[in-house]
Design a protein around this motif. Structure first.
Motif, mmCIF file in Angstrom:
data_model
loop_
_atom_site.group_PDB
_atom_site.id
_atom_site.type_symbol
_atom_site.label_atom_id
_atom_site.label_comp_id
_atom_site.label_asym_id
_atom_site.label_seq_id
_atom_site.Cartn_x
_atom_site.Cartn_y
_atom_site.Cartn_z
ATOM 1 N N VAL A 91 0.840 -1.200 0.000
ATOM 2 C CA VAL A 91 0.000 0.000 0.000
ATOM 3 C C VAL A 91 0.874 1.248 0.000
ATOM 4 O O VAL A 91 1.842 1.349 0.765
ATOM 5 C CB VAL A 91 -0.931 0.020 1.232
ATOM 6 C CG1 VAL A 91 -1.872 1.228 1.162
ATOM 7 C CG2 VAL A 91 -1.728 -1.267 1.323
ATOM 8 N N ASP A 92 0.517 2.204 -0.833
ATOM 9 C CA ASP A 92 1.177 3.507 -0.882
ATOM 10 C C ASP A 92 0.449 4.457 0.052
ATOM 11 O O ASP A 92 -0.775 4.586 -0.009
ATOM 12 C CB ASP A 92 1.136 4.032 -2.329
ATOM 13 C CG ASP A 92 1.385 5.526 -2.406
ATOM 14 O OD1 ASP A 92 2.358 5.987 -1.800
ATOM 15 O OD2 ASP A 92 0.588 6.220 -3.077
ATOM 16 N N VAL A 93 1.219 5.136 0.929
ATOM 17 C CA VAL A 93 0.599 6.022 1.918
ATOM 18 C C VAL A 93 0.991 7.487 1.751
ATOM 19 O O VAL A 93 0.769 8.278 2.660
ATOM 20 C CB VAL A 93 0.925 5.559 3.354
ATOM 21 C CG1 VAL A 93 0.323 4.210 3.638
ATOM 22 C CG2 VAL A 93 2.430 5.555 3.621
ATOM 23 N N ILE A 94 1.615 7.861 0.645
ATOM 24 C CA ILE A 94 2.043 9.226 0.293
ATOM 25 C C ILE A 94 3.092 9.789 1.250
ATOM 26 O O ILE A 94 4.032 10.415 0.823
ATOM 27 C CB ILE A 94 0.845 10.205 0.165
ATOM 28 C CG1 ILE A 94 1.303 11.535 -0.472
ATOM 29 C CG2 ILE A 94 0.156 10.474 1.479
ATOM 30 C CD1 ILE A 94 0.172 12.484 -0.814
ATOM 31 N N GLU A 115 0.081 -8.976 7.215
ATOM 32 C CA GLU A 115 1.354 -8.511 6.654
ATOM 33 C C GLU A 115 1.110 -7.390 5.655
ATOM 34 O O GLU A 115 0.308 -7.526 4.731
ATOM 35 C CB GLU A 115 2.091 -9.666 5.978
ATOM 36 C CG GLU A 115 2.565 -10.737 6.962
ATOM 37 C CD GLU A 115 3.487 -11.735 6.294
ATOM 38 O OE1 GLU A 115 4.399 -11.296 5.563
ATOM 39 O OE2 GLU A 115 3.287 -12.936 6.500
ATOM 40 N N LEU A 116 1.814 -6.281 5.875
ATOM 41 C CA LEU A 116 1.696 -5.115 5.007
ATOM 42 C C LEU A 116 3.075 -4.695 4.529
ATOM 43 O O LEU A 116 4.057 -4.789 5.267
ATOM 44 C CB LEU A 116 1.044 -3.947 5.758
ATOM 45 C CG LEU A 116 -0.368 -4.171 6.292
ATOM 46 C CD1 LEU A 116 -0.772 -2.998 7.184
ATOM 47 C CD2 LEU A 116 -1.354 -4.342 5.157
ATOM 48 N N ASP A 117 3.132 -4.219 3.314
ATOM 49 C CA ASP A 117 4.349 -3.645 2.746
ATOM 50 C C ASP A 117 4.005 -2.207 2.376
ATOM 51 O O ASP A 117 3.200 -1.972 1.466
ATOM 52 C CB ASP A 117 4.778 -4.452 1.513
ATOM 53 C CG ASP A 117 6.116 -3.986 0.954
ATOM 54 O OD1 ASP A 117 6.746 -3.118 1.583
ATOM 55 O OD2 ASP A 117 6.525 -4.489 -0.104
ATOM 56 N N VAL A 118 4.571 -1.251 3.104
ATOM 57 C CA VAL A 118 4.199 0.149 2.952
ATOM 58 C C VAL A 118 5.240 0.875 2.102
ATOM 59 O O VAL A 118 6.446 0.775 2.359
ATOM 60 C CB VAL A 118 4.066 0.831 4.322
ATOM 61 C CG1 VAL A 118 3.658 2.292 4.164
ATOM 62 C CG2 VAL A 118 3.050 0.088 5.188
ATOM 63 N N ALA A 127 0.959 6.766 -8.411
ATOM 64 C CA ALA A 127 0.243 5.729 -7.670
ATOM 65 C C ALA A 127 -0.684 4.931 -8.589
ATOM 66 O O ALA A 127 -0.727 3.702 -8.530
ATOM 67 C CB ALA A 127 -0.543 6.357 -6.531
ATOM 68 N N VAL A 128 -1.434 5.619 -9.438
ATOM 69 C CA VAL A 128 -2.349 4.930 -10.350
ATOM 70 C C VAL A 128 -1.579 4.054 -11.331
ATOM 71 O O VAL A 128 -1.967 2.911 -11.606
ATOM 72 C CB VAL A 128 -3.241 5.945 -11.092
ATOM 73 C CG1 VAL A 128 -4.006 5.270 -12.228
ATOM 74 C CG2 VAL A 128 -4.220 6.596 -10.126
ATOM 75 N N ASP A 129 -0.459 4.569 -11.849
ATOM 76 C CA ASP A 129 0.367 3.759 -12.748
ATOM 77 C C ASP A 129 0.867 2.502 -12.043
ATOM 78 O O ASP A 129 0.892 1.409 -12.629
ATOM 79 C CB ASP A 129 1.559 4.575 -13.254
ATOM 80 C CG ASP A 129 1.164 5.639 -14.271
ATOM 81 O OD1 ASP A 129 0.025 5.557 -14.795
ATOM 82 O OD2 ASP A 129 1.976 6.544 -14.528
ATOM 83 N N GLY A 134 0.560 -3.399 -11.277
ATOM 84 C CA GLY A 134 0.694 -4.447 -10.279
ATOM 85 C C GLY A 134 1.837 -4.242 -9.306
ATOM 86 O O GLY A 134 2.133 -5.124 -8.498
ATOM 87 N N VAL A 135 2.484 -3.077 -9.339
ATOM 88 C CA VAL A 135 3.586 -2.803 -8.409
ATOM 89 C C VAL A 135 3.066 -2.627 -6.993
ATOM 90 O O VAL A 135 3.721 -3.013 -6.027
ATOM 91 C CB VAL A 135 4.368 -1.553 -8.865
ATOM 92 C CG1 VAL A 135 5.406 -1.139 -7.831
ATOM 93 C CG2 VAL A 135 5.046 -1.816 -10.201
ATOM 94 N N ILE A 136 1.883 -2.018 -6.832
ATOM 95 C CA ILE A 136 1.246 -1.882 -5.533
ATOM 96 C C ILE A 136 -0.198 -2.361 -5.644
ATOM 97 O O ILE A 136 -0.750 -2.488 -6.749
ATOM 98 C CB ILE A 136 1.273 -0.431 -5.002
ATOM 99 C CG1 ILE A 136 0.499 0.510 -5.941
ATOM 100 C CG2 ILE A 136 2.701 0.044 -4.807
ATOM 101 C CD1 ILE A 136 0.347 1.922 -5.402
ATOM 102 N N ASP A 137 -0.804 -2.635 -4.492
ATOM 103 C CA ASP A 137 -2.195 -3.088 -4.465
ATOM 104 C C ASP A 137 -3.173 -1.935 -4.302
ATOM 105 O O ASP A 137 -4.301 -1.995 -4.796
ATOM 106 C CB ASP A 137 -2.404 -4.080 -3.316
ATOM 107 C CG ASP A 137 -1.630 -5.366 -3.516
ATOM 108 O OD1 ASP A 137 -1.928 -6.077 -4.485
ATOM 109 O OD2 ASP A 137 -0.729 -5.658 -2.705
#
Length: 317
Positions: A91-94, A115-118, A127-129, A134-137
């Protein structure tokens, strides 16, 4: 190398008979013979010799067998690494000090063991790209910026309207105020060198300034949060905006004040963005958690840009 052929070789080696291997794999004996012949051709050696009692490994077959087992175990590990629910949700959190990181931490506490990968990406476009590739969920973003729309395969839902606060030093004219109004900030210098034109946060504060006639200065280099806090702490004129759940730590002698802004309260519209075909079960759990835990700062008495999406789920257009 054909892993079905490798699997067939291992089955035949374990069974000792092509017929028994065929039964165990639910294929014909002819198919077993064909797969092993193909594997032998690929390797350039014979793996079995036929005997009256069945199939016996050659010296080359004996040498290959442990490596064949390693190949099949590697195949299983590779498949498990991307099996829905078996890898961390990315997950991207800015920003790690901002509200989305806090929302994600709240989810982690409510779901121990998850389990999270931040990660932190630059802006909504990045983020949209990353979601589409598939780089982030998923990503926490303000969507959409004026004049833009999400792609058809992207969905988003408003999850948190974060109240904006005024941050001043102890010598500032408003330092003793319990609360201020947007109209009361007209004429005051609000300094935000981290605003980048073309970003979603830049668009938000542009809209805020235009709506209430505020002066937001972005001059000067952006050296990060600490230099901004130090400058504001020592200035009788400069103030800045921060989110209510932005995590800031400053030395005691800075004497900074966080002041409520109300009548109306500007809220920053955080949304969760994801690909509509993403099957990760933790993503579904995160959406459910955010829906149930949502704090409504988005209704009467608040302000957000006209382009900010509502709390209802929206699909890309």
């Amino acid at each position: 190398m054909d892993l079905d052929a490798v699997r067939t070789f291992v089955a035949a080696a374990d069974a000792g008979r092509f017929q028994d291997a065929a039964a165990g794999l639910s294929i014909t004996q002819q198919a077993v013979s064909k797969r092993i012949a193909t594997l032998e051709k690929t390797l350039g050696v014979r793996l079995f010799t036929r005997t009256a009692r069945g199939a016996k490994l050659t010296i080359d077959g004996q040498a290959f067998l442990p490596h064949a087992r390693d190949l099949l175990r590697a195949e299983e590990r590779a498949a498990a690494s991307v099996r829905p629910g078996s890898r961390p949700l990315r997950v991207d959190v800015i920003g790690r000090r901002l509200a989305p990181a806090t929302l994600l931490s709240d989810f982690r506490r409510a779901h121990p063991g998850t389990e999270l990968d931040v990660v932190t990406l630059f802006d909504a476009d990045a983020a949209v790209d990353a979601i589409r590739s598939g780089v982030i969920d998923a990503s926490f973003r303000a969507v959409t910026m004026p004049g833009r729309a999400l792609p058809d395969d992207i969905e988003a839902v408003r999850v948190y309207g974060e109240p904006i606060q005024l941050l001043t030093g102890p010598a500032h004219e408003l330092a003793a105020a319990h609360a201020v109004t947007p109209a009361g900030l007209v004429g005051h210098r609000i300094w935000m060198p981290g605003l980048v034109p073309g970003t979603e946060w830049g668009a938000y504060y542009d809209a805020l300034a235009a709506a209430f006639g505020l002066t937001i200065e972005i001059t000067g280099p952006d050296f990060g949060t600490e230099p901004v806090l130090e400058t504001v702490a020592g200035s009788p004129e400069l103030a800045t905006f921060v989110g209510e759940r932005t995590h800031l730590v400053w030395p005691t002698d800075h004497g900074l004040r966080r002041i409520t802004v109300r009548d109306p309260t500007p809220v920053y519209p955080h949304s969760l963005v994801w690909h509509r075909d993403n099957p990760h079960p933790v993503l579904a759990a995160l959406r459910d958690h955010l829906r149930s835990a949502r704090t409504d700062h988005d209704d009467t008495g608040t302000w957000a840009p006209a382009w900010a999406w509502s709390a209802e789920p929206r699909r890309g257009r």
